[in-house]
Every structure is written in structure tokens, then in C-alpha cells.
Design an enzyme around this catalytic site. Structure first.
Site, short mmCIF file in Angstrom:
data_model
loop_
_atom_site.label_atom_id
_atom_site.label_comp_id
_atom_site.label_asym_id
_atom_site.label_seq_id
_atom_site.Cartn_x
_atom_site.Cartn_y
_atom_site.Cartn_z
N LYS A 45 53.56 58.29 40.04
CA LYS A 45 54.28 57.98 38.80
C LYS A 45 55.78 57.82 39.07
O LYS A 45 56.26 58.14 40.17
CB LYS A 45 54.04 59.12 37.80
CG LYS A 45 52.58 59.25 37.37
CD LYS A 45 52.41 60.42 36.42
CE LYS A 45 50.97 60.58 35.99
NZ LYS A 45 50.81 61.72 35.06
N PHE A 93 51.04 62.55 22.32
CA PHE A 93 51.93 62.26 23.45
C PHE A 93 51.75 60.85 24.01
O PHE A 93 52.52 60.43 24.89
CB PHE A 93 51.75 63.30 24.56
CG PHE A 93 50.35 63.37 25.11
CD1 PHE A 93 49.90 62.49 26.07
CD2 PHE A 93 49.48 64.37 24.66
CE1 PHE A 93 48.62 62.56 26.59
CE2 PHE A 93 48.18 64.45 25.17
CZ PHE A 93 47.75 63.55 26.13
N GLU A 162 39.66 51.78 36.51
CA GLU A 162 41.08 51.76 36.83
C GLU A 162 41.40 50.82 37.99
O GLU A 162 42.38 50.07 37.95
CB GLU A 162 41.57 53.18 37.14
CG GLU A 162 41.55 54.08 35.92
CD GLU A 162 41.82 55.54 36.20
OE1 GLU A 162 42.01 56.27 35.22
OE2 GLU A 162 41.84 55.96 37.38
#
Length: 185
Positions: A45, A93, A162
Site C-alpha cells: 500500500k 471506512f 484480484e
């Protein structure tokens, strides 16, 4: 023919390997080992990229014995991230997660190996770094959930989804590592 050899259709005798209660030819064992291998999607990330942890993360997967078959360094689009995190869209979130993931570049990777999805998740540690054990990536490198530096597929099926979302089939490289026989029996 002795007990250590078997005649197969591909030519002369092939050594046999013991597997549980049965014997497999070397060729069958290679096929069996390859078929049991799977792929997982791992993404460093923006916080992991900004902190210079990409090399450390790659090193851990390589040292474990997994094979890197694809990698990209990119600024992920909002559309890609919304699709990637679609299962979290109803969570409060979600908008912040998508915004955060767009805040900097990410390194998207596909790793291959025996039980790589399950083992990869163990290597990452818990989603909340405070619950992660020392020796895991999150246990060693991060403190808060919102900056937990890495994503890893949680199941074989989600890994396939993914991988297909982030990579085109032609971007995946299949090869047998020269270390394969030193990692797998």
C-alpha cells in the site's frame, strides 16, 4: 526392474518417489506438486511504498520460497480501487480506504507456490498490527490498522478475482525456478 524403478510410456525407467502410502513417478510428482501450487495477490500500500518497505516485503516472500510471477508499480485509479474493495462498500471506512489507496503509488504483485494464499496471510500478520506477532510483516513494520502497509488475498477464489482485476493474463510469467527442487520434494 527393481523396486526403485518403474517403466512408463515416455521411455526408459523413471525413479519413483514415495508419497504417503503410494509411489509416484518423478514426472507424476512434478505434476502433482505443480497442480497443488496456487497464486495470490499481494499489494504494498502507499504507506509501505513511501516508507521504503517494498524490498523487505519482496525479500520475505522470496526467502520463504515463493515465486514472483508478476509485479507493477502504479498509481491505482479510483475505479480500480472501488472494484478491488467492492466487498467493503457498505462499511463506513470504505470511502476513506479508497481515498487513502489513491494517495500514492502501490506495488501490485502475484506470487505463486504451495499454499501461498494461506501462508501469505500468516506472513502478513493480523489486519490490526497491534494483534500481529513479531516476525510478521505487520508485526514488524506498522502500528495502526489504517496504515497496515500491505494487502493479501484472503482465499484462493478472491486471489483469482484480484489477480484478474489488476493484471492481464499476458502479464503473468510462468517459469520453473532453478531453486524449485530445493524448495519442494
Amino acid at each position: 526392474m527393481n523396486n526403485d524403478e518403474v517403466d512408463d510410456d515416455s521411455g526408459p525407467f523413471v525413479s519413483q518417489l514415495h508419497s504417503g502410502n503410494s509411489y509416484l513417478s518423478f514426472q507424476e510428482a512434478q505434476i502433482s506438486s505443480t497442480m497443488a501450487e496456487e497464486r495470490t495477490f499481494i499489494a504494498v500500500k502507499p504507506d509501505g511504498v513511501q516508507r521504503g518497505l517494498v524490498g523487505d516485503i519482496i525479500k520475505r516472500f522470496e526467502q520463504k520460497g515463493f515465486r514472483l510471477v508478476a509485479m507493477k508499480f502504479l498509481q491505482a485509479s479510483e475505479q480500480l480501487l472501488k472494484q478491488h474493495y467492492i466487498d467493503l462498500k457498505d462499511r463506513p471506512f470504505y470511502p476513506g480506504l479508497v481515498e487513502y489507496m489513491q494517495s500514492g503509488p502501490v506495488v501490485a504483485m502475484v506470487w505463486e507456490g504451495l499454499n501461498v494464499v494461506k501462508t501469505g496471510r500468516v506472513m502478513l500478520g493480523e489486519t490490526n498490527p497491534a494483534d500481529s506477532k513479531p516476525g510478521t510483516i505487520r508485526g514488524d513494520f506498522c502500528i495502526q490498522v489504517g496504515r497496515n502497509i500491505i494487502h493479501g488475498s484472503d482465499a484462493v477464489e478472491s486471489a483469482k478475482t484480484e489477480i484478474n482485476l489488476w493484471f492481464k493474463p499476458e502479464e503473468l510469467v510462468s517459469f520453473k525456478s532453478c531453486a524449485h527442487d530445493w524448495i519442494y520434494e
